[in-house]
Motif scaffolding. Structure first.
Motif, PDB file in Angstrom:
ATOM      1  N   PRO A 239      66.796 159.085 -52.003  1.00 47.00           N
ATOM      2  CA  PRO A 239      66.803 160.534 -52.237  1.00 47.00           C
ATOM      3  C   PRO A 239      65.884 160.925 -53.390  1.00 47.00           C
ATOM      4  O   PRO A 239      65.819 160.228 -54.406  1.00 47.00           O
ATOM      5  CB  PRO A 239      68.274 160.829 -52.574  1.00 47.00           C
ATOM      6  N   ASN A 240      65.147 162.005 -53.202  1.00 45.98           N
ATOM      7  CA  ASN A 240      64.284 162.505 -54.267  1.00 45.98           C
ATOM      8  C   ASN A 240      65.073 163.374 -55.234  1.00 45.98           C
ATOM      9  O   ASN A 240      65.960 164.131 -54.831  1.00 45.98           O
ATOM     10  CB  ASN A 240      63.140 163.328 -53.679  1.00 45.98           C
ATOM     11  N   THR A 241      64.744 163.255 -56.501  1.00 50.07           N
ATOM     12  CA  THR A 241      65.302 164.125 -57.529  1.00 50.07           C
ATOM     13  C   THR A 241      64.153 164.913 -58.131  1.00 50.07           C
ATOM     14  O   THR A 241      63.248 164.328 -58.735  1.00 50.07           O
ATOM     15  CB  THR A 241      66.013 163.300 -58.616  1.00 50.07           C
ATOM     16  N   SER A 242      64.162 166.223 -57.945  1.00 45.87           N
ATOM     17  CA  SER A 242      63.053 167.033 -58.449  1.00 45.87           C
ATOM     18  C   SER A 242      63.187 167.326 -59.940  1.00 45.87           C
ATOM     19  O   SER A 242      62.185 167.506 -60.631  1.00 45.87           O
ATOM     20  CB  SER A 242      62.954 168.344 -57.672  1.00 45.87           C
ATOM     21  N   VAL A 243      64.426 167.339 -60.444  1.00 42.95           N
ATOM     22  CA  VAL A 243      64.669 167.543 -61.869  1.00 42.95           C
ATOM     23  C   VAL A 243      65.831 166.638 -62.274  1.00 42.95           C
ATOM     24  O   VAL A 243      66.843 166.577 -61.574  1.00 42.95           O
ATOM     25  CB  VAL A 243      65.035 169.005 -62.186  1.00 42.95           C
ATOM     26  N   SER A 244      65.695 165.912 -63.371  1.00 39.80           N
ATOM     27  CA  SER A 244      66.802 165.092 -63.852  1.00 39.80           C
ATOM     28  C   SER A 244      66.905 165.200 -65.369  1.00 39.80           C
ATOM     29  O   SER A 244      65.961 165.622 -66.041  1.00 39.80           O
ATOM     30  CB  SER A 244      66.624 163.626 -63.443  1.00 39.80           C
ATOM     31  N   LEU A 245      68.036 164.824 -65.906  1.00 35.24           N
ATOM     32  CA  LEU A 245      68.261 164.881 -67.351  1.00 35.24           C
ATOM     33  C   LEU A 245      67.444 163.783 -68.031  1.00 35.24           C
ATOM     34  O   LEU A 245      67.596 162.600 -67.719  1.00 35.24           O
ATOM     35  CB  LEU A 245      69.746 164.710 -67.661  1.00 35.24           C
ATOM     36  N   TRP A 246      66.569 164.182 -68.935  1.00 35.84           N
ATOM     37  CA  TRP A 246      65.727 163.228 -69.647  1.00 35.84           C
ATOM     38  C   TRP A 246      66.382 162.778 -70.953  1.00 35.84           C
ATOM     39  O   TRP A 246      66.379 161.611 -71.300  1.00 35.84           O
ATOM     40  CB  TRP A 246      64.370 163.861 -69.934  1.00 35.84           C
TER      41      TRP A 246
ATOM     42  N   PHE B 140      60.756 168.547 -69.360  1.00 33.90           N
ATOM     43  CA  PHE B 140      59.832 167.581 -69.936  1.00 33.90           C
ATOM     44  C   PHE B 140      58.764 167.241 -68.900  1.00 33.90           C
ATOM     45  O   PHE B 140      59.060 166.717 -67.831  1.00 33.90           O
ATOM     46  CB  PHE B 140      60.614 166.335 -70.358  1.00 33.90           C
ATOM     47  N   THR B 141      57.512 167.535 -69.182  1.00 35.82           N
ATOM     48  CA  THR B 141      56.420 167.247 -68.265  1.00 35.82           C
ATOM     49  C   THR B 141      55.171 166.927 -69.058  1.00 35.82           C
ATOM     50  O   THR B 141      54.929 167.527 -70.109  1.00 35.82           O
ATOM     51  CB  THR B 141      56.151 168.433 -67.313  1.00 35.82           C
TER      52      THR B 141
ATOM     53  N   ARG C  36      65.251 168.253 -69.677  1.00 36.19           N
ATOM     54  CA  ARG C  36      65.177 167.754 -68.301  1.00 36.19           C
ATOM     55  C   ARG C  36      63.748 167.340 -67.957  1.00 36.19           C
ATOM     56  O   ARG C  36      62.788 167.971 -68.396  1.00 36.19           O
ATOM     57  CB  ARG C  36      65.638 168.835 -67.312  1.00 36.19           C
ATOM     58  N   ALA C  37      63.633 166.276 -67.173  1.00 34.63           N
ATOM     59  CA  ALA C  37      62.326 165.849 -66.666  1.00 34.63           C
ATOM     60  C   ALA C  37      62.082 166.552 -65.340  1.00 34.63           C
ATOM     61  O   ALA C  37      62.931 166.572 -64.454  1.00 34.63           O
ATOM     62  CB  ALA C  37      62.300 164.339 -66.479  1.00 34.63           C
ATOM     63  N   PHE C  38      60.912 167.127 -65.212  1.00 40.22           N
ATOM     64  CA  PHE C  38      60.567 167.922 -64.044  1.00 40.22           C
ATOM     65  C   PHE C  38      59.626 167.090 -63.171  1.00 40.22           C
ATOM     66  O   PHE C  38      58.450 166.931 -63.471  1.00 40.22           O
ATOM     67  CB  PHE C  38      59.888 169.213 -64.512  1.00 40.22           C
ATOM     68  N   TRP C  39      60.152 166.570 -62.043  1.00 36.32           N
ATOM     69  CA  TRP C  39      59.399 165.629 -61.215  1.00 36.32           C
ATOM     70  C   TRP C  39      58.713 166.299 -60.015  1.00 36.32           C
ATOM     71  O   TRP C  39      57.672 165.850 -59.566  1.00 36.32           O
ATOM     72  CB  TRP C  39      60.318 164.527 -60.693  1.00 36.32           C
ATOM     73  N   GLY C  40      59.335 167.329 -59.460  1.00 34.89           N
ATOM     74  CA  GLY C  40      58.770 168.006 -58.298  1.00 34.89           C
ATOM     75  C   GLY C  40      59.125 167.312 -56.996  1.00 34.89           C
ATOM     76  O   GLY C  40      59.785 166.279 -56.954  1.00 34.89           O
ATOM     77  N   GLY C  41      58.667 167.906 -55.902  1.00 29.83           N
ATOM     78  CA  GLY C  41      58.908 167.351 -54.574  1.00 29.83           C
ATOM     79  C   GLY C  41      59.971 168.112 -53.817  1.00 29.83           C
ATOM     80  O   GLY C  41      60.953 168.589 -54.406  1.00 29.83           O
TER      81      GLY C  41
END
Length: 463
Positions: free
Chosen positions: A417-424, A340-341, A432-437
């Protein structure tokens, strides 16, 4: 007594210490036995390994000093951190070090040679926390109850161990352990639930007498009420209203769309402005993601006069697709990998002119923080447009950009902590939400941006 004296005398002779025969009182024999014990300890034994963390109780954005001592010199060791989230999931990080010639490892100055991170990273065990191999898919670490701490277990292990080895046997090879508390709320900070004039939020007030400068704090399209940034603001002396605007049980209407308008945000601002412990002339706005659009809208369209605005990775406008996007049902918001982006949807050229912020009307300083690896929002392009519009309007001096290579969408308080992808969304289809980093540059961005954000607020809210 003579038997005890004879035994002590014989043992002391092995150390080269002699005593006179007339020293035969029980008291003196006891003293000699104590001396004998000290001699044996000094000559044959070494103190047990010791792991320290100072301070052991601190705010989440404060550094702590971790050190292992009384270890064999020039030997490999592993330092591990693990904790359970409020949902019960295990998060962990571990790193490999080599002790110095004195048998000491100091995370403040020594480099990690392997594990969850590399190099000298004093707080690496915290920002590198990640779900354990057995954890559920798509986790993101977020604090819901700011009145309780995260309790992180730190442990020191013999040799360079991997995560799998750690979970095989919790006792074998563990040299020392302790726990530390990481808080979002300082002692005596006050948390006040707000359900007034239709406004849903939580107000955090610093300890001590007011009035205080203040912030209105908005988050993104995840919805609900997120309090931890506001709790930290108040812990540092700035009152903060964490404001819900959709996806909350106390806001009427469908949960997956925004059901409030300008009157709602104006009421929230006025509520904060009229509070007896808030300095009504020293209020700023901060937003993350979609919250950036909202705070810019508040600053330019509804008659408010904030002293400053902070935006973190957000768009310059909205569009008609937001309601379906909120629920993840818009096909245009899901890429071919099921992520999801809204990066394409938030490109300035994809937002109708009438739906864009009239940024040229901005009258207060704006700090825009962006991660160059933001895979959820068109942050770089949004910042470019804001800067260009303000320059054309003769207001370039109002704009400050902080741009971080390798940082993603979720730039949060330091050492998170960074999460680059998480369950949306789990049902009816997993999205999944795609956050990056990337972990290390994202951590560096969070630490630097947090400091400069407070410098910005101090400059515009306190002076």
């Amino acid at each position: 007594m003579l038997k005890a004296h004879s035994s002590v005398t014989a043992l002391l002779r092995t150390t080269g210490i002699s005593i006179r025969p007339e020293v035969t009182t029980l008291r003196n024999v006891a003293c000699m036995q104590h001396l004998l014990g000290a001699v044996r300890w000094k000559s044959q034994l070494r103190p047990a390994p010791l792991l320290t963390a100072r301070p052991s109780r601190a705010l989440i954005d404060e550094q702590i000093s971790i050190q292992g001592r009384f270890l064999p010199p020039n030997c490999p060791v592993t330092v591990r951190a693990h904790m359970h989230s409020e949902e019960g999931d295990l998060w962990e990080a571990f790193s490999h070090y080599n002790t110095d010639e004195n048998g000491v490892v100091n995370l403040t100055k020594d480099p990690s040679v392997g594990g969850s991170y590399f190099g000298c990273e004093p707080m690496g065990l915290f920002w590198a926390l990640h779900p354990a191999p057995s954890a559920r898919e798509g986790l993101r670490l977020r604090k819901r109850d700011v009145e309780t701490p995260y309790v992180v277990q730190l442990s020191l292990w013999e040799g360079h161990m991997t995560s799998d080895q750690d979970t095989m046997d919790e006792l074998a090879g563990c040299l020392a352990a302790l726990s530390v508390e990481r808080w979002y709320m300082a002692p005596h900070t006050r948390r006040v639930e707000i359900r007034q004039n239709g406004v849903v939020g939580t107000l955090f007030l610093p300890s001590g007498p007011g009035p205080f400068p203040a912030m209105v704090d908005l988050w993104g399209i995840g919805g609900g009420l997120n309090e931890y940034r506001s709790a930290l603001f108040a812990s540092k002396g700035i009152a903060s209203l964490s404001l819900a605007y959709f996806g909350h049980k106390d806001i009427p209407g469908p949960p997956n769309q925004i059901n409030v308008g300008d009157d709602y945000f104006r009421s929230a601002y006025n509520l904060l402005q009229d509070h007896q412990e808030v300095c009504g002339e020293r209020i700023g706005l901060i937003g993350l993601s979609y919250g950036v659009y909202l705070v810019l809208h508040m600053a330019t369209h509804i008659g408010l006069k904030p002293k400053c605005v902070i935006g973190i990775n957000g768009p310059v406008g909205s569009n008609d697709k937001w309601p379906s996007m909120m629920s993840g049902s818009s096909l245009k918001a899901v890429d071919e990998h099921g992520n999801f982006t809204v990066k394409d949807m938030t490109m300035p050229y994809n937002i109708a002119k009438d739906n864009k912020i009239k940024i040229e009307t901005l009258e207060c300083p704006l700090l825009y923080i962006l991660g160059e690896d933001d895979n959820n929002c068109a942050s770089v392009e949004s910042a470019n447009e804001i800067e260009e519009v303000l320059r054309s309007a003769g207001k370039a001096q109002l704009f400050t950009r902080l741009s971080y290579p390798g940082a993603g969408h979720l730039i949060e308080p330091p050492y998170s902590p960074n999460t680059s992808v998480s369950l949306w969304r789990a049902k009816p289809k997993r999205i999944r939400a795609f956050w990056g980093g990337h972990p290390a540059p994202h951590a560096a961005a969070q630490e630097d941006a947090w400091k400069k954000m407070f410098d910005f607020m101090d400059c515009n809210l306190r002076r």
